[in-house]
Write a protein that holds these residues in place. Structure first.
Motif, PDB file in Angstrom:
ATOM      1  N   PHE A  19      55.402  99.933  84.458  1.00 43.52           N
ATOM      2  CA  PHE A  19      56.504 100.883  84.601  1.00 43.52           C
ATOM      3  C   PHE A  19      56.394 102.021  83.596  1.00 43.52           C
ATOM      4  N   ALA A  20      55.906 101.680  82.399  1.00 42.55           N
ATOM      5  CA  ALA A  20      55.840 102.687  81.336  1.00 42.55           C
ATOM      6  C   ALA A  20      54.826 103.777  81.633  1.00 42.55           C
ATOM      7  N   THR A  21      53.828 103.457  82.454  1.00 48.71           N
ATOM      8  CA  THR A  21      52.793 104.465  82.725  1.00 48.71           C
ATOM      9  C   THR A  21      53.352 105.665  83.470  1.00 48.71           C
ATOM     10  N   GLU A  22      54.356 105.429  84.345  1.00 50.87           N
ATOM     11  CA  GLU A  22      54.942 106.511  85.135  1.00 50.87           C
ATOM     12  C   GLU A  22      53.854 107.425  85.679  1.00 50.87           C
ATOM     13  N   SER A  23      52.880 106.801  86.348  1.00 59.43           N
ATOM     14  CA  SER A  23      51.721 107.533  86.841  1.00 59.43           C
ATOM     15  C   SER A  23      52.110 108.697  87.743  1.00 59.43           C
ATOM     16  N   LEU A 209      41.725  97.286  79.882  1.00 61.76           N
ATOM     17  CA  LEU A 209      42.240  98.550  79.328  1.00 61.76           C
ATOM     18  C   LEU A 209      41.486  99.754  79.880  1.00 61.76           C
ATOM     19  N   SER A 210      40.144  99.663  79.874  1.00 57.88           N
ATOM     20  CA  SER A 210      39.358 100.796  80.386  1.00 57.88           C
ATOM     21  C   SER A 210      39.562 100.952  81.893  1.00 57.88           C
ATOM     22  N   GLY A 211      39.712  99.829  82.596  1.00 58.96           N
ATOM     23  CA  GLY A 211      39.952  99.901  84.040  1.00 58.96           C
ATOM     24  C   GLY A 211      41.301 100.508  84.351  1.00 58.96           C
ATOM     25  N   ALA A 212      42.321 100.178  83.532  1.00 59.64           N
ATOM     26  CA  ALA A 212      43.659 100.736  83.758  1.00 59.64           C
ATOM     27  C   ALA A 212      43.644 102.253  83.578  1.00 59.64           C
ATOM     28  N   ILE A 213      42.901 102.719  82.578  1.00 57.75           N
ATOM     29  CA  ILE A 213      42.808 104.170  82.340  1.00 57.75           C
ATOM     30  C   ILE A 213      42.196 104.855  83.560  1.00 57.75           C
ATOM     31  N   MET A 214      41.157 104.238  84.140  1.00 63.05           N
ATOM     32  CA  MET A 214      40.520 104.845  85.319  1.00 63.05           C
ATOM     33  C   MET A 214      41.390 104.703  86.560  1.00 63.05           C
ATOM     34  N   PHE A 215      42.065 103.540  86.704  1.00 62.87           N
ATOM     35  CA  PHE A 215      42.837 103.281  87.922  1.00 62.87           C
ATOM     36  C   PHE A 215      44.019 104.231  88.039  1.00 62.87           C
ATOM     37  N   PHE A 216      44.705 104.458  86.902  1.00 63.32           N
ATOM     38  CA  PHE A 216      45.885 105.312  86.940  1.00 63.32           C
ATOM     39  C   PHE A 216      45.559 106.786  86.721  1.00 63.32           C
ATOM     40  N   LEU A 217      44.336 107.071  86.315  1.00 61.26           N
ATOM     41  CA  LEU A 217      43.838 108.438  86.135  1.00 61.26           C
ATOM     42  C   LEU A 217      44.572 109.249  85.071  1.00 61.26           C
ATOM     43  N   ASP A 218      45.891 109.399  85.219  1.00 60.39           N
ATOM     44  CA  ASP A 218      46.620 110.203  84.231  1.00 60.39           C
ATOM     45  C   ASP A 218      47.400 109.307  83.281  1.00 60.39           C
ATOM     46  N   PHE A 219      46.843 108.114  83.051  1.00 64.90           N
ATOM     47  CA  PHE A 219      47.442 107.159  82.126  1.00 64.90           C
ATOM     48  C   PHE A 219      47.630 107.834  80.767  1.00 64.90           C
ATOM     49  N   LYS A 220      48.858 108.046  80.363  1.00 68.01           N
ATOM     50  CA  LYS A 220      49.121 108.782  79.129  1.00 68.01           C
ATOM     51  C   LYS A 220      48.907 107.880  77.920  1.00 68.01           C
ATOM     52  N   MET A 221      47.909 108.186  77.133  1.00 69.06           N
ATOM     53  CA  MET A 221      47.611 107.416  75.929  1.00 69.06           C
ATOM     54  C   MET A 221      47.641 108.374  74.749  1.00 69.06           C
ATOM     55  N   GLN A 222      48.846 108.821  74.408  1.00 67.07           N
ATOM     56  CA  GLN A 222      48.986 109.824  73.358  1.00 67.07           C
ATOM     57  C   GLN A 222      48.410 109.338  72.036  1.00 67.07           C
ATOM     58  N   MET A 223      48.604 108.025  71.771  1.00 67.02           N
ATOM     59  CA  MET A 223      48.108 107.490  70.511  1.00 67.02           C
ATOM     60  C   MET A 223      46.586 107.608  70.449  1.00 67.02           C
TER      61      MET A 223
END
Length: 298
Positions: A19-23, A209-223
């Protein structure tokens, strides 16, 4: 009870992250902060990613897919499996919780690995519906593995720590190159199983983790952005490189684990289905067997 609470917490945490990803895959904010390909200010991951993706990744995966099973096929033909009578005294080694966690992870891998290959060789399969379906299944079956990976790490952490027995195990490759049935120094897990544990846990988490970044594409990882300075597109490139490289090791050891438990040691897979191990541990896990025997369990 505490174990099942851990699983529930893991599931709730995963849902919270989703839910937090708000893709906003289709929104105007898709892939922000893109720097030009190999332009000044970029991290030059673009050329590296392009070279690896087009010249190496698929060939290495093909080598793993063919080479590892071929090596085990030769082993099976020359050395052959170790066969033990399954009529001796049994010991209840894996409780219901252990088996549920392991089997959820096993089923997840049985879908994630083949669908991963379909994605890697998408061109060969002609792209389209099959590859899209594989990509979706790849993501869906990552969810149950994500739920059980931490409980699995905790429940077998103690047995997975390396010790001096493991050096001796590696020196003779666990006795798998011999037809003789000599006692092998090993605890509840031998060195090979420990190696698979660490690759599956640490590699699995890295690939989640790396798969989630690719799957959601605009996965916001500000940190991550603040920490590394990576632009969104370079974050995707880095995730793809890490996911592929870690995939080589995970797939190779997954195939090894399947071969050892189903073919190299006849009947070994039954232990994680029924929970019982038999006196074959006297040969394959002699340190553990001695401990159990001293406790009167064998």
């Amino acid at each position: 009870m505490r174990k099942y609470v851990t699983m529930i917490i893991a599931a709730l945490s995963l849902a919270s992250v989703a839910f937090a990803t708000e893709s906003q895959i289709w929104g105007e904010m898709r892939i922000q902060n893109i720097l030009g390909y190999d332009k000044e200010g970029s991290t030059h991951l673009g050329p590296l990613f392009t070279m690896l993706q087009h010249q190496y990744f698929a060939w290495i995966f093909l080598g793993v897919l063919i080479g590892v099973p071929l090596a085990f096929f030769i082993h099976y033909k020359i050395i052959g499996p170790k066969v033990f009578p399954h009529s001796a005294k049994k010991y209840y080694a894996f409780n219901l919780y252990n088996r549920i966690i392991h089997q959820v992870a096993a089923v997840s891998f049985l879908v994630i690995v083949p669908t991963g290959f379909i994605i890697v060789f998408g061109d060969f399969f002609g792209g389209g519906t099959l590859v899209r379906m594989a990509k979706n299944l790849h993501g869906i079956f990552t969810i149950p593995f994500t739920i059980v990976v931490i409980p699995m790490a905790l429940m077998w952490l103690k047995e997975a720590l390396f010790n001096l027995d493991d050096i001796k195990w590696f020196m003779i490759l666990g006795g798998y190159l011999s037809k003789e049935k000599k006692p092998i120094l090993a605890g509840k897990f031998n060195a090979g199983q420990k190696m698979w544990y660490w690759v599956a846990i640490l590699g699995g988490i890295t690939m989640i983790l790396s798969g989630a970044i690719m799957f959601f594409l605009d996965f916001k990882m500000q940190m991550l952005h603040d920490l590394t300075g990576l632009s969104q597109i370079d974050l995707l490139r880095a995730a793809a490189i890490i996911h592929n490289v870690m995939g080589f090791a995970v797939v190779a050891l997954f195939i090894t684990h399947v071969y050892m438990s189903m073919f190299a040691i006849k009947g070994a897979v039954q232990s994680i289905i029924t929970g019982y191990v038999e006196e074959e541990v006297k040969i394959l896990h002699s340190t553990w067997y001695k401990k159990l025997k001293d406790q009167g369990k064998f």
